[in-house]
Scaffold this active site. Sequence first.
Site, mmCIF file in Angstrom:
data_model
loop_
_atom_site.group_PDB
_atom_site.id
_atom_site.type_symbol
_atom_site.label_atom_id
_atom_site.label_comp_id
_atom_site.label_asym_id
_atom_site.label_seq_id
_atom_site.Cartn_x
_atom_site.Cartn_y
_atom_site.Cartn_z
ATOM 1 N N ASP A 163 0.820 -1.216 0.000
ATOM 2 C CA ASP A 163 0.000 0.000 0.000
ATOM 3 C C ASP A 163 0.857 1.270 0.000
ATOM 4 O O ASP A 163 0.662 2.161 0.842
ATOM 5 C CB ASP A 163 -0.910 0.033 1.245
ATOM 6 N N GLU A 167 -11.557 -0.134 -2.950
ATOM 7 C CA GLU A 167 -10.698 0.433 -1.896
ATOM 8 C C GLU A 167 -9.524 1.150 -2.564
ATOM 9 O O GLU A 167 -9.490 1.297 -3.778
ATOM 10 C CB GLU A 167 -10.177 -0.673 -0.959
HETATM 11 O O1 FUB Z 1 -3.083 -3.594 3.602
HETATM 12 C C1 FUB Z 1 -4.364 -3.881 4.072
HETATM 13 C C2 FUB Z 1 -5.391 -3.576 3.055
HETATM 14 O O2 FUB Z 1 -5.179 -4.348 1.888
HETATM 15 C C3 FUB Z 1 -5.372 -2.155 2.534
HETATM 16 O O3 FUB Z 1 -5.901 -1.233 3.433
HETATM 17 C C4 FUB Z 1 -6.119 -2.332 1.274
HETATM 18 O O4 FUB Z 1 -6.077 -1.256 0.402
HETATM 19 C C5 FUB Z 1 -5.483 -3.589 0.724
HETATM 20 O O5 FUB Z 1 -4.305 -3.309 0.046
#
Ligand code: FUB
Length: 339
Positions: A32, A239
């Site tokens: 991320d 997301e």
């Molecule tokens: O790293 C945990 C979660 O996985 C992140 O918050 C999301 O965007 C995904 O990458």
Amino acid sequence: EAETNESEGQESASTNSRYLSEPLITDMYTADPSAHVFNGKIYIYPSHDVDAGIPEDDTGDQYDMRDYHVFSMDSVGGKITDHGVALDIKDVPWAGRQMWAPDAAFKNGTYYFYFPVKDKEDVFRIGVATSSSPAGPFKPEPQPIANSYSIDPAVFKDDDGSAYMYVGGIWGGQLQRWSTGQYKPNDEYPNDDQPALSPKVARMSDDMLSFDGELKDLQILDENGQPLLAGDNERRFFEASWMHKYNGKYYFSYSTGDTHKIVYAVGDSPLGPFTYKGVILNPVQGWTNHHSIIEQNGKWYIFYHDIQMSGKTHLRNIKVTELTHNPDGTIETITAYRQ
Ligand code: FUB
């Protein structure tokens, strides 16, 4: 400050290469990556993946991260510095578990670090921590940002100094539990023929520690001006929000989650509406796909992650490659992994 590996730089995008680029950090797992240029250098704010031994599920329990490191480099391809632990979960009084994808911003001489973590009731909130250095360490505020929820904060500062936070993530990110503005412990998804759940946006207050108003829907429309539908898994928001500005236009990019792409939509205001335009990054190795986009010295880059080092979905490694805006303002689609 410990120095880690030197980046191995970019491999050419030949059709034979399995990976377009190599992991930036090899002595720990990172994911991320939110990158920013501060004082002419690139700072990267990633998640710090660990193996907590928790079985994989659809709500992402296996992503049980407990701290953050900040990394910097003068430019892409240069030596990377690990600035050590920037924030630890034990120093966040309200935190329960799972430190997920963070971001950072700079205003009025202070660096702000934004992070999603579940509170003691297992509800994701967004925390904020401050430092006089972009590398941290960051001192957390005693409470999460008031009225914040869900995951993956991305803070964009416009040319006029106004700042906006984009948040949200469905499934494990709990966005589907906030349809009334209040938290409900049960998941409520729209039907496939209804508008998809929207990411949320709020203007930041001048102090960068609170929202100036409530989180509101960020509209993402199709080519006919209609909201993307919940069943449109190839294009709808899942997301990993990010915002960048190019030639006066606002580019909102995000992950499509279960279809594993980074896509983008373009608008005339940081508050939307946005019109879906296309794919920036095709699926990489691993389930999640999460990125950031920056410009340094006239070149544009996308930071992203995959699972080249571990082969496991929750143990990721960050990478970077160049990004190209076409003359018509569209973005060239990148394929970073070939099977
Ligand atoms: O790293 C945990 C979660 O996985 C992140 O918050 C999301 O965007 C995904 O990458």
